[in-house]
Write a protein that holds these residues in place. Structure first.
Motif, short mmCIF file in Angstrom:
data_model
loop_
_atom_site.label_atom_id
_atom_site.label_comp_id
_atom_site.label_asym_id
_atom_site.label_seq_id
_atom_site.Cartn_x
_atom_site.Cartn_y
_atom_site.Cartn_z
N UNK A 154 -12.17 -30.05 32.93
CA UNK A 154 -12.86 -29.63 31.72
C UNK A 154 -12.19 -28.43 31.09
N UNK A 155 -12.65 -27.99 29.94
CA UNK A 155 -12.03 -26.86 29.23
C UNK A 155 -12.02 -25.58 30.06
N UNK A 156 -13.05 -25.38 30.91
CA UNK A 156 -13.11 -24.18 31.71
C UNK A 156 -12.10 -24.19 32.85
N UNK A 158 -8.91 -25.89 32.75
CA UNK A 158 -7.53 -25.92 32.28
C UNK A 158 -7.43 -25.24 30.93
N UNK A 159 -6.59 -24.21 30.81
CA UNK A 159 -6.37 -23.62 29.49
C UNK A 159 -5.81 -24.63 28.49
N UNK A 160 -5.06 -25.62 28.98
CA UNK A 160 -4.47 -26.65 28.13
C UNK A 160 -5.19 -27.98 28.32
N UNK A 161 -6.51 -27.93 28.46
CA UNK A 161 -7.26 -29.15 28.72
C UNK A 161 -7.07 -30.19 27.63
N UNK A 162 -7.04 -29.76 26.37
CA UNK A 162 -6.90 -30.71 25.27
C UNK A 162 -5.56 -31.42 25.34
N UNK A 220 -19.27 -37.38 37.64
CA UNK A 220 -18.08 -37.67 36.85
C UNK A 220 -18.42 -38.62 35.70
N UNK A 221 -19.26 -39.61 35.97
CA UNK A 221 -19.65 -40.55 34.91
C UNK A 221 -20.50 -39.86 33.85
N UNK A 222 -21.45 -39.05 34.30
CA UNK A 222 -22.33 -38.35 33.36
C UNK A 222 -21.57 -37.33 32.53
N UNK A 223 -20.48 -36.80 33.08
CA UNK A 223 -19.69 -35.81 32.35
C UNK A 223 -19.11 -36.39 31.07
N UNK A 224 -18.88 -37.70 31.03
CA UNK A 224 -18.34 -38.32 29.81
C UNK A 224 -19.36 -38.32 28.68
N UNK A 225 -20.62 -38.03 29.00
CA UNK A 225 -21.66 -37.96 27.97
C UNK A 225 -22.03 -36.51 27.62
N UNK A 226 -22.15 -35.66 28.64
CA UNK A 226 -22.71 -34.32 28.41
C UNK A 226 -21.79 -33.19 28.85
N UNK A 227 -20.60 -33.49 29.37
CA UNK A 227 -19.72 -32.43 29.85
C UNK A 227 -19.87 -32.21 31.34
N UNK A 228 -18.85 -31.59 31.95
CA UNK A 228 -18.79 -31.47 33.41
C UNK A 228 -19.88 -30.58 33.97
N UNK A 229 -20.07 -29.42 33.39
CA UNK A 229 -21.03 -28.48 33.96
C UNK A 229 -22.47 -28.97 33.83
N UNK A 230 -22.80 -29.51 32.69
CA UNK A 230 -24.16 -30.03 32.51
C UNK A 230 -24.41 -31.21 33.43
N UNK A 298 -10.82 -34.33 24.91
CA UNK A 298 -11.40 -33.18 25.63
C UNK A 298 -12.89 -33.37 25.87
N UNK A 299 -13.31 -33.16 27.11
CA UNK A 299 -14.72 -33.24 27.46
C UNK A 299 -15.42 -31.94 27.10
N UNK A 300 -16.70 -32.05 26.85
CA UNK A 300 -17.48 -30.84 26.59
C UNK A 300 -17.67 -30.04 27.86
#
Length: 301
Positions: A154-156, A158-162, A220-230, A298-300
Motif C-alpha cells: 500500500x501507499x504507506x 512503498x514511497x513509490x507504490x504508484x 488481501x481481498x477486502x483491501x481491493x475495495x477499502x484499502x489495506x489498513x481498513x 494504487x490501493x487506498x
C-alpha cells in the motif's frame, strides 16, 4: 509482433519497431504490454527501442522534462576515494532484491513484534505460571499475519507504490509475494510456540493455521475495495471481537482462560470449523484473483 534472433540453439525474442510503436501509443493489449515491460527490464537494446518510440509521442517532451527535473534534484555525488584506498564491497544483489520483495513487514518492526509475542507467551507461561496462555496465543495468532499484510503493501509501505503497482513485477504479484513472506515467518514461529505451551484445555497449537490463512487472504481481498489498513482492521478486529467478546472482562485469570479456551474450541476445533475456514480461504483466493486488475492501480490506505 516480435522478432527473433538465434544464438546457437537458443532463440531470443526482442521487441520489434512495430510493437514498440503500439506500446508507445497505448494501443497494445495489456498482456502483451506486461510481457514487453518485463522483457525490457533485462534487455538494454529493447529498452532503448521502446524509449525512442515513447520519445516520438506527445508524452515524450513531458517525460523528458520530468527526467531532467529528477536528475537536477539529486545531490552531487561525493568525491570518489583513491583507487588504492577504496574498499571492495560485495553487494548481495539477489539477497537485497529478495528482502525488498519480502516487504516492509518482514524487514521492519513487524518481525521483532512477532518475536516479542512468541517470547512473551513463553515467559508468561513458564515465568509466572499464568493459566491459559496457549488459548491467549491462539486468540492473537490469526491477527499477526493480517497485520503483516497490512504493513506490507500500500501507499504507506512503498514511497513509490504508484509506480510499483504499474510494473510487471508489482500489483497482485508483489502483494502475494509479501503475503507469502509474512505467512512463512508467522505460521511456523507461532505454531512452534504454541506447541511449547501447556495445553490447559485449549485447542491444538496448529488449529489456528487455516484461520490465519483465511484471514490473511480475506484481508488481501477486502483491501481491493477499502484499502489495506481498513481491511486489516475489519478482518483482524472482527476475529478478536468474535473470540474475546464473550469472555467477561471481570473474570479471574483461570476463569477467563477457561472461557477463552471454550470459545476458541467452538471457532477452531472439529472438522466442521476447519472445513469452514478452508472454504473461506478458497473463496478469498478466488476473490483476490477476480479483483486482480484493481492491484494494478494504487490501493487506498
Amino acid at each position: 509482433m516480435r522478432h527473433a534472433t538465434t544464438n546457437g540453439d537458443a532463440r531470443v525474442w526482442h521487441v520489434s519497431d512495430d510493437l514498440a510503436a503500439r506500446y508507445a501509443e497505448g494501443v497494445l493489449p495489456e498482456p502483451e504490454a506486461w510481457s514487453l515491460e518485463k522483457h525490457v527490464e533485462g534487455c538494454g537494446g529493447c529498452a532503448a527501442t521502446v524509449s525512442e518510440a515513447v520519445r516520438g509521442t506527445a508524452a515524450g517532451p513531458v517525460l523528458a522534462e520530468i527526467r531532467d527535473a529528477v536528475l537536477a534534484s539529486l545531490p552531487a555525488p561525493a568525491p570518489a576515494a583513491p583507487a588504492a584506498r577504496r574498499p571492495r564491497r560485495h553487494v548481495p544483489h539477489r539477497f537485497a532484491r529478495l528482502l525488498w520483495a519480502a516487504g516492509p513487514a518482514v524487514r521492519g518492526a513487524w518481525l521483532p513484534a512477532v518475536l516479542v509475542v512468541a517470547a512473551g507467551a513463553l515467559a508468561l507461561a513458564y515465568g509466572t505460571g499464568y493459566p491459559g496462555v496457549r488459548a491467549l496465543l491462539l486468540a492473537v495468532a490469526p491477527v499477526v499475519p493480517v497485520a503483516g499484510v497490512a504493513l506490507s503493501y500500500g501507499p504507506h509501505a512503498d514511497p513509490l507504490h504508484e509506480v510499483a503497482a504499474a510494473t510487471p513485477g508489482g500489483g497482485l504479484r508483489l502483494a502475494l509475494t509479501r503475503t507469502v513472506a509474512v505467512l512463512a515467518v508467522s505460521l511456523p514461529l507461532l505454531t512452534l510456540t504454541g506447541l511449547l505451551l501447556p495445553a490447559s484445555g485449549a485447542p491444538a497449537a496448529a488449529a489456528w493455521l487455516l484461520p490465519g490463512l483465511a484471514l490473511a487472504l480475506g484481508s488481501l481481498a477486502l483491501a481491493s475495495f477499502v484499502g489495506c489498513r481498513t481491511a486489516a482492521l475489519l478482518t483482524g478486529g472482527g476475529w478478536l471481537l468474535a473470540v474475546l467478546g464473550p469472555v467477561p472482562a471481570a473474570s479471574s485469570g483461570g476463569a477467563a482462560g477457561a472461557r477463552l479456551a471454550e470459545q476458541l474450541s467452538r471457532c477452531l476445533d472439529g472438522v466442521g470449523a476447519q472445513s469452514a475456514w478452508a472454504t473461506a480461504a478458497v473463496l478469498s483466493a478466488v476473490l483476490v484473483t477476480a479483483r486482480r486488475p484493481v492491484y494494478d492501480r494504487p490501493l487506498g490506505r
